[in-house]
Design an enzyme around this catalytic site. Sequence first.
Site, PDB file in Angstrom:
ATOM      1  N   LYS A   1       0.839  -1.211   0.000  1.00  0.00           N
ATOM      2  CA  LYS A   1       0.000   0.000   0.000  1.00  0.00           C
ATOM      3  C   LYS A   1       0.872   1.259   0.000  1.00  0.00           C
ATOM      4  CE  LYS A   1      -4.588  -0.628   0.201  1.00  0.00           C
ATOM      5  NZ  LYS A   1      -4.840  -1.702  -0.727  1.00  0.00           N
TER       6      LYS A   1
ATOM      7  N   LYS B   1      -2.897 -12.484  -9.814  1.00  0.00           N
ATOM      8  CA  LYS B   1      -4.049 -12.384  -8.901  1.00  0.00           C
ATOM      9  C   LYS B   1      -5.149 -11.520  -9.507  1.00  0.00           C
ATOM     10  CE  LYS B   1      -5.594 -10.744  -4.468  1.00  0.00           C
ATOM     11  NZ  LYS B   1      -5.491  -9.592  -3.597  1.00  0.00           N
TER      12      LYS B   1
ATOM     13  N   LYS C   1      -9.436  -6.225  -8.097  1.00  0.00           N
ATOM     14  CA  LYS C   1     -10.002  -4.977  -8.607  1.00  0.00           C
ATOM     15  C   LYS C   1      -9.062  -3.802  -8.348  1.00  0.00           C
ATOM     16  CE  LYS C   1     -12.898  -4.991  -4.519  1.00  0.00           C
ATOM     17  NZ  LYS C   1     -12.841  -6.392  -4.182  1.00  0.00           N
TER      18      LYS C   1
HETATM   19  P1  ADP Z   1      -9.229  -7.381  -3.983  1.00  0.00           P
HETATM   20  O1  ADP Z   1      -7.839  -7.952  -4.001  1.00  0.00           O
HETATM   21  O2  ADP Z   1      -9.916  -7.516  -5.301  1.00  0.00           O
HETATM   22  O3  ADP Z   1      -9.255  -5.967  -3.450  1.00  0.00           O
HETATM   23  P2  ADP Z   1     -10.129  -8.233  -1.382  1.00  0.00           P
HETATM   24  O4  ADP Z   1      -8.779  -7.898  -0.860  1.00  0.00           O
HETATM   25  O5  ADP Z   1     -11.266  -7.377  -0.955  1.00  0.00           O
HETATM   26  O6  ADP Z   1     -10.074  -8.290  -2.980  1.00  0.00           O
HETATM   27  O7  ADP Z   1     -10.421  -9.762  -1.009  1.00  0.00           O
HETATM   28  C1  ADP Z   1     -11.512 -10.295  -0.273  1.00  0.00           C
HETATM   29  C2  ADP Z   1     -11.331 -11.786  -0.076  1.00  0.00           C
HETATM   30  O8  ADP Z   1     -11.199 -12.422  -1.347  1.00  0.00           O
HETATM   31  C3  ADP Z   1     -10.081 -12.208   0.716  1.00  0.00           C
HETATM   32  O9  ADP Z   1     -10.354 -13.367   1.470  1.00  0.00           O
HETATM   33  C4  ADP Z   1      -9.074 -12.509  -0.351  1.00  0.00           C
HETATM   34  O10 ADP Z   1      -8.091 -13.418   0.082  1.00  0.00           O
HETATM   35  C5  ADP Z   1      -9.963 -13.115  -1.414  1.00  0.00           C
HETATM   36  N1  ADP Z   1      -9.404 -12.888  -2.743  1.00  0.00           N
HETATM   37  C6  ADP Z   1      -9.303 -11.719  -3.414  1.00  0.00           C
HETATM   38  N2  ADP Z   1      -8.756 -11.890  -4.627  1.00  0.00           N
HETATM   39  C7  ADP Z   1      -8.488 -13.225  -4.732  1.00  0.00           C
HETATM   40  C8  ADP Z   1      -7.932 -14.046  -5.760  1.00  0.00           C
HETATM   41  N3  ADP Z   1      -7.548 -13.543  -6.919  1.00  0.00           N
HETATM   42  N4  ADP Z   1      -7.814 -15.378  -5.516  1.00  0.00           N
HETATM   43  C9  ADP Z   1      -8.224 -15.913  -4.333  1.00  0.00           C
HETATM   44  N5  ADP Z   1      -8.750 -15.196  -3.331  1.00  0.00           N
HETATM   45  C10 ADP Z   1      -8.890 -13.869  -3.517  1.00  0.00           C
END
Ligand code: ADP
Length: 331
Positions: free
Chosen positions: A111, A194, A197
């Site tokens: 971050k 990965k 968003k």
């Molecule tokens: P983003 O990375 O899109 O901002 P978040 O951090 O809000 O998503 O993730 C919310 C949940 O979804 C967490 O448990 C995270 O580990 C899971 N998650 C997010 N992206 C992935 C991914 N590409 N593969 C597996 N799990 C994911």
Amino acid sequence: MKRVVSGIRPTGFLHLGNYFGALRNFIKMQEENECFFFIADYHSLTTHPTPTDLQSNVRNILIEYIAAGLDPEKATIYVQSDVPQVCELSLLLSMNVYIGELQRVASFKEKVRRQPDNVNAGLLTYPVLMAADILLHHADMVPVGKDQEQHLEMTRDFAQRFNHIYKHEYFKLPVAYNFGSELVKIPGLDGSTKMSKSDNENSCIYLSDTPEVIRKKVMKAVSDSGPTEPGQPKTQAVENLFQLMKAVSTPETVHYFEDQYQNCAIRYGDMKKQLAADMTAFVQPVYERILELRDKDDYIRKVAREGAERARESAAKTIKEVREIIGIKSF
Ligand code: ADP
Ligand code: TRP
């Protein structure tokens, strides 16, 4: 019966990464465990959403939770800020957390790189609030994607430290969990490892994408010029397409394209068409329920209200006990 706790930040619509990393596990785990699934709105404030965005995002995630199969009769579904006891637990835990260990967290360093003009204290203490979410309900298991593994390690460290300092085996040491296998990381359509968003909207397929949008995104997905000899290792982008196919398609379909790849006969256009069709078949029923639920405001509010009540009950008990252990007694 095991306790399960997990949350997702309301920063937009849920994508397939969120689904396979987290939500799918929530849905399976609600059957046999005592589950608390929340929307981590306090956590999302680290990136400063506007009040309007925050409110509509919380509502969207609540709808998506239910549309995907979370059942308010089986699991406690709530909004994090409806249970402000978590802030007290976070504060109390933070007294035994060191700044150095927070500065070394991978997600914090990431971050700092991404938003150097907004390195707020909330970002630094993010893992403490997350530990409080988990410890507040004495979780045994925390369904999350692979990227959250380090946060879970820290939760165990903080819990153990608390137990040690106060000479009381109070908190359990929760583990990150994925149903039936290792933690997962769903890749993006843009060649990244990965789906996220925060990186690139176009790398994501959302549960609320229409068939047309899914088709367009998948057809534009990064691939390569194709293998030139049998057994050639796959590039990251092509490996990603196979990984995504494994998530949404039948094993026979994956097998067919795997053979085509190995024989250098693969046509990525055909593979993408199949992938888009299978993603659509997967997302469509969820999308239809999302549309239905968008009009059911009273029901959505009821779910959040009742979930909050149950979560506050569990939280109040923990806070009362923690205060006693620490020596906070009111006169
Ligand atoms: P983003 O990375 O899109 O901002 P978040 O951090 O809000 O998503 O993730 C919310 C949940 O979804 C967490 O448990 C995270 O580990 C899971 N998650 C997010 N992206 C992935 C991914 N590409 N593969 C597996 N799990 C994911
Ligand atoms: N940090 C998680 C994420 O980015 C969200 C989260 C907040 C969470 N508190 C939690 C996940 C507690 C599991 C348990 O996705």
